[in-house]
Write an enzyme that holds these catalytic residues in place. Structure first.
Site, PDB file in Angstrom:
ATOM      1  N   GLY A  69       0.810  -1.213   0.000  1.00 35.28           N
ATOM      2  CA  GLY A  69       0.000   0.000   0.000  1.00 35.28           C
ATOM      3  C   GLY A  69       0.844   1.264   0.000  1.00 35.28           C
ATOM      4  O   GLY A  69       0.524   2.245  -0.671  1.00 35.28           O
ATOM      5  N   THR A  70       1.930   1.235   0.754  1.00 33.46           N
ATOM      6  CA  THR A  70       2.782   2.429   0.853  1.00 33.46           C
ATOM      7  C   THR A  70       3.309   2.819  -0.530  1.00 33.46           C
ATOM      8  O   THR A  70       3.253   3.990  -0.925  1.00 33.46           O
ATOM      9  CB  THR A  70       3.961   2.150   1.814  1.00 33.46           C
ATOM     10  OG1 THR A  70       3.404   1.903   3.112  1.00 33.46           O
ATOM     11  CG2 THR A  70       4.924   3.314   1.884  1.00 33.46           C
ATOM     12  N   ASN A 138      -7.884   3.774   8.945  1.00 33.35           N
ATOM     13  CA  ASN A 138      -7.261   2.606   9.570  1.00 33.35           C
ATOM     14  C   ASN A 138      -7.316   2.635  11.097  1.00 33.35           C
ATOM     15  O   ASN A 138      -7.268   1.599  11.744  1.00 33.35           O
ATOM     16  CB  ASN A 138      -5.805   2.472   9.110  1.00 33.35           C
ATOM     17  CG  ASN A 138      -5.049   3.775   9.146  1.00 33.35           C
ATOM     18  OD1 ASN A 138      -5.452   4.766   8.541  1.00 33.35           O
ATOM     19  ND2 ASN A 138      -3.956   3.793   9.866  1.00 33.35           N
ATOM     20  N   GLN A 166      -7.825  -0.436   3.837  1.00 35.60           N
ATOM     21  CA  GLN A 166      -8.631  -1.026   4.918  1.00 35.60           C
ATOM     22  C   GLN A 166     -10.049  -1.374   4.468  1.00 35.60           C
ATOM     23  O   GLN A 166     -10.695  -2.230   5.061  1.00 35.60           O
ATOM     24  CB  GLN A 166      -8.695  -0.062   6.120  1.00 35.60           C
ATOM     25  CG  GLN A 166      -7.339   0.246   6.744  1.00 35.60           C
ATOM     26  CD  GLN A 166      -6.697  -0.968   7.424  1.00 35.60           C
ATOM     27  OE1 GLN A 166      -7.337  -1.986   7.681  1.00 35.60           O
ATOM     28  NE2 GLN A 166      -5.398  -0.868   7.720  1.00 35.60           N
ATOM     29  N   HIS A 186      -1.532  -7.832   2.308  1.00 34.07           N
ATOM     30  CA  HIS A 186      -1.484  -8.420   3.658  1.00 34.07           C
ATOM     31  C   HIS A 186      -2.602  -7.935   4.570  1.00 34.07           C
ATOM     32  O   HIS A 186      -2.771  -8.438   5.682  1.00 34.07           O
ATOM     33  CB  HIS A 186      -0.103  -8.212   4.301  1.00 34.07           C
ATOM     34  CG  HIS A 186       0.223  -6.792   4.685  1.00 34.07           C
ATOM     35  ND1 HIS A 186       0.199  -6.369   5.981  1.00 34.07           N
ATOM     36  CD2 HIS A 186       0.597  -5.729   3.948  1.00 34.07           C
ATOM     37  CE1 HIS A 186       0.560  -5.093   6.035  1.00 34.07           C
ATOM     38  NE2 HIS A 186       0.801  -4.679   4.804  1.00 34.07           N
ATOM     39  N   CYS A 307       2.453   3.167  14.542  1.00 36.94           N
ATOM     40  CA  CYS A 307       3.649   3.080  15.372  1.00 36.94           C
ATOM     41  C   CYS A 307       4.660   2.218  14.652  1.00 36.94           C
ATOM     42  O   CYS A 307       5.169   1.244  15.182  1.00 36.94           O
ATOM     43  CB  CYS A 307       3.335   2.562  16.767  1.00 36.94           C
ATOM     44  SG  CYS A 307       2.604   0.938  16.813  1.00 36.94           S
TER      45      CYS A 307
HETATM   46  N1  PLP Z   1      -2.915   2.801   3.892  1.00 37.30           N
HETATM   47  C1  PLP Z   1      -3.577   2.441   4.985  1.00 37.30           C
HETATM   48  C2  PLP Z   1      -4.938   2.998   5.242  1.00 37.30           C
HETATM   49  C3  PLP Z   1      -3.009   1.533   5.886  1.00 37.30           C
HETATM   50  O1  PLP Z   1      -3.685   1.178   6.992  1.00 37.30           O
HETATM   51  C4  PLP Z   1      -1.715   1.037   5.614  1.00 37.30           C
HETATM   52  C5  PLP Z   1      -1.060   0.123   6.570  1.00 37.30           C
HETATM   53  O2  PLP Z   1      -1.382   0.086   7.723  1.00 37.30           O
HETATM   54  C6  PLP Z   1      -1.074   1.434   4.430  1.00 37.30           C
HETATM   55  C7  PLP Z   1      -1.702   2.316   3.593  1.00 37.30           C
HETATM   56  C8  PLP Z   1       0.275   0.898   4.063  1.00 37.30           C
HETATM   57  O3  PLP Z   1       0.149  -0.363   3.494  1.00 37.30           O
HETATM   58  P1  PLP Z   1       1.410  -1.376   3.425  1.00 37.30           P
HETATM   59  O4  PLP Z   1       1.638  -1.853   4.823  1.00 37.30           O
HETATM   60  O5  PLP Z   1       0.972  -2.438   2.493  1.00 37.30           O
HETATM   61  O6  PLP Z   1       2.556  -0.583   2.905  1.00 37.30           O
END
Ligand code: PLP
Length: 365
Positions: A69-70, A138, A166, A186, A307
């Site tokens: 996601g990042t 999230n 989410q 994941h 965190c």
């Molecule tokens: N966006 C949201 C809303 C998330 O909750 C998260 C991870 O907690 C991410 C993006 C990042 O995703 P990833 O862990 O796959 O990089």
């Protein structure tokens, strides 16, 4: 008994995802190679792409695999780096911290995006803008008004990116209307290491990294086949998840927790929320103490705030909602596909022990 209630951080790998990943490991071909091993890897990739496309209700050629996601959030925001950017105040750090030029759209005390503020920011702009609003938060689980965001954006010629990390597999269909959508394997029951940016076919996106032509030239680099195969399998299963049990256990858990600590605050309680998420702040017990006390009792929960470095910061989401005084106290309990009613009963009992123990110690002091 160990209880895991941190599914918004990462959820257990589903059996189908584990099996798909192991099969992909054994293939050992590179999906870009033309020989037989490569073609077999490509078939696995194509299948996963179709499964993820089905989850997002888009065509397979609109799915761009990333490492998670990042990366997908970064790609969306950086690829359109020349467009003025509006982001909501409650976004994940992988949206909030990407572009220093971003203008923040506030949320109300209910945790929902302030649509009037968005309209004001969009009005009178001569150049097309990019609006990034997550589908569901999230920390609180509050579902955002993406349908309204999309129609306001269309009215003002803006493009919409929605982080549905989410929301996917839990709620449809509003986030599926965005021009760009972020997903993460994941969080659905895949394994860590794969995500996707959905790039709708009317959008032309240029890669932000240099490299080969993988992922239709939008994301170079050899695809992480085992994680992608797991992502596809999990997406395929998640579309059929029945969240009725999770919703009723979350509600019962919330009820028990408030009964034990009536002055605790459930963030976003009055809003429409994801069925699996509960963010609660005890006014006198900080999140660090709470998370550690839960952990000592064998229950994994997290601080409301991200965190990632292992240390607990104040929750920017609680602050954005006007709960500054509770921002260091919010803890998140998030249920998942593998959660049982017993898990929730145990968590409620542990919370009760923690808060009554705390109050007793305070009275004695
Ligand atoms: N966006 C949201 C809303 C998330 O909750 C998260 C991870 O907690 C991410 C993006 C990042 O995703 P990833 O862990 O796959 O990089």
């Amino acid at each position: 008994m160990n209880v895991y209630l941190d599914h918004n951080a990462t959820t257990h790998a589903r059996a189908c995802a584990r099996e798909a990943a192991l099969k992909a490991i054994d293939l050992s071909g590179n999906a870009s190679s033309v020989h037989d091993a490569g073609r077999r890897a490509k078939a696995v990739l194509d299948r996963a792409r179709a499964q993820v496309a089905n989850l997002a209700d888009v065509g397979s050629r609109e799915v761009v695999f990333t490492s998670g996601g990042t990366e997908a959030n970064n790609l969306a925001l950086k690829a359109f780096g020349a467009m003025p950017l509006l982001v909501s105040a409650i976004e994940h750090p992988s949206v909030l911290n990407v572009r220093k030029d971003a203008t923040i759209i506030p949320v109300g005390p209910d945790g929902c995006l302030n649509l009037d503020a968005l309209e004001q920011l969009l009005t009178g702009n001569e150049v097309p803008m990019l609006v990034s609003v997550m589908a569901a938060n999230n920390e609180t689980g509050v579902i955002q008004p993406i349908e309204d965001v999309v129609s306001l954006a269309r009215k003002h010629g803006a493009m919409v990116h929605s982080d549905a990390v989410q929301a996917a597999g839990k709620i449809g269909s509003a986030w599926q209307q965005a021009d760009l959508v972020t997903l993460s394997g994941h969080k659905l029951g895949g394994i860590q290491g794969a995500g996707a940016l959905i790039v709708r076919k009317h959008i032309s996106l240029k890669a932000v990294m240099g490299g080969g032509g993988q992922e239709l030239g939008m994301r170079p680099g050899t695809e992480a086949l085992p994680a992608i195969a797991a992502f596809g399998a999990a997406a395929n299963e998640a579309v059929n998840d029945d969240l009725a049990g999770v919703a009723s256990w979350r509600d019962a858990l919330e009820h028990e927790m408030l009964a034990a600590a009536p002055d605790a605050v459930v963030l976003g309680r009055e809003s429409e929320r994801l069925a699996n998420t509960l963010c609660i702040a005890h006014p006198r017990i900080d999140a660090e103490t709470m998370v550690m006390s839960f952990d000592l009792a064998g229950v994994a929960v997290s601080a409301g705030s991200a965190c990632s470095s292992g240390k607990m910061a104040a929750s920017h989401v609680a602050v954005a909602m006007g709960h500054d005084g509770l921002a260091r106290n919010a803890v998140r309990l998030s249920l998942g596909w593998s959660t049982t009613q017993e898990d929730c009963l145990r968590a409620a009992a542990v919370w009760k022990d923690i808060v009554t123990g705390f109050e007793e110690r305070h009275r004695a002091a």
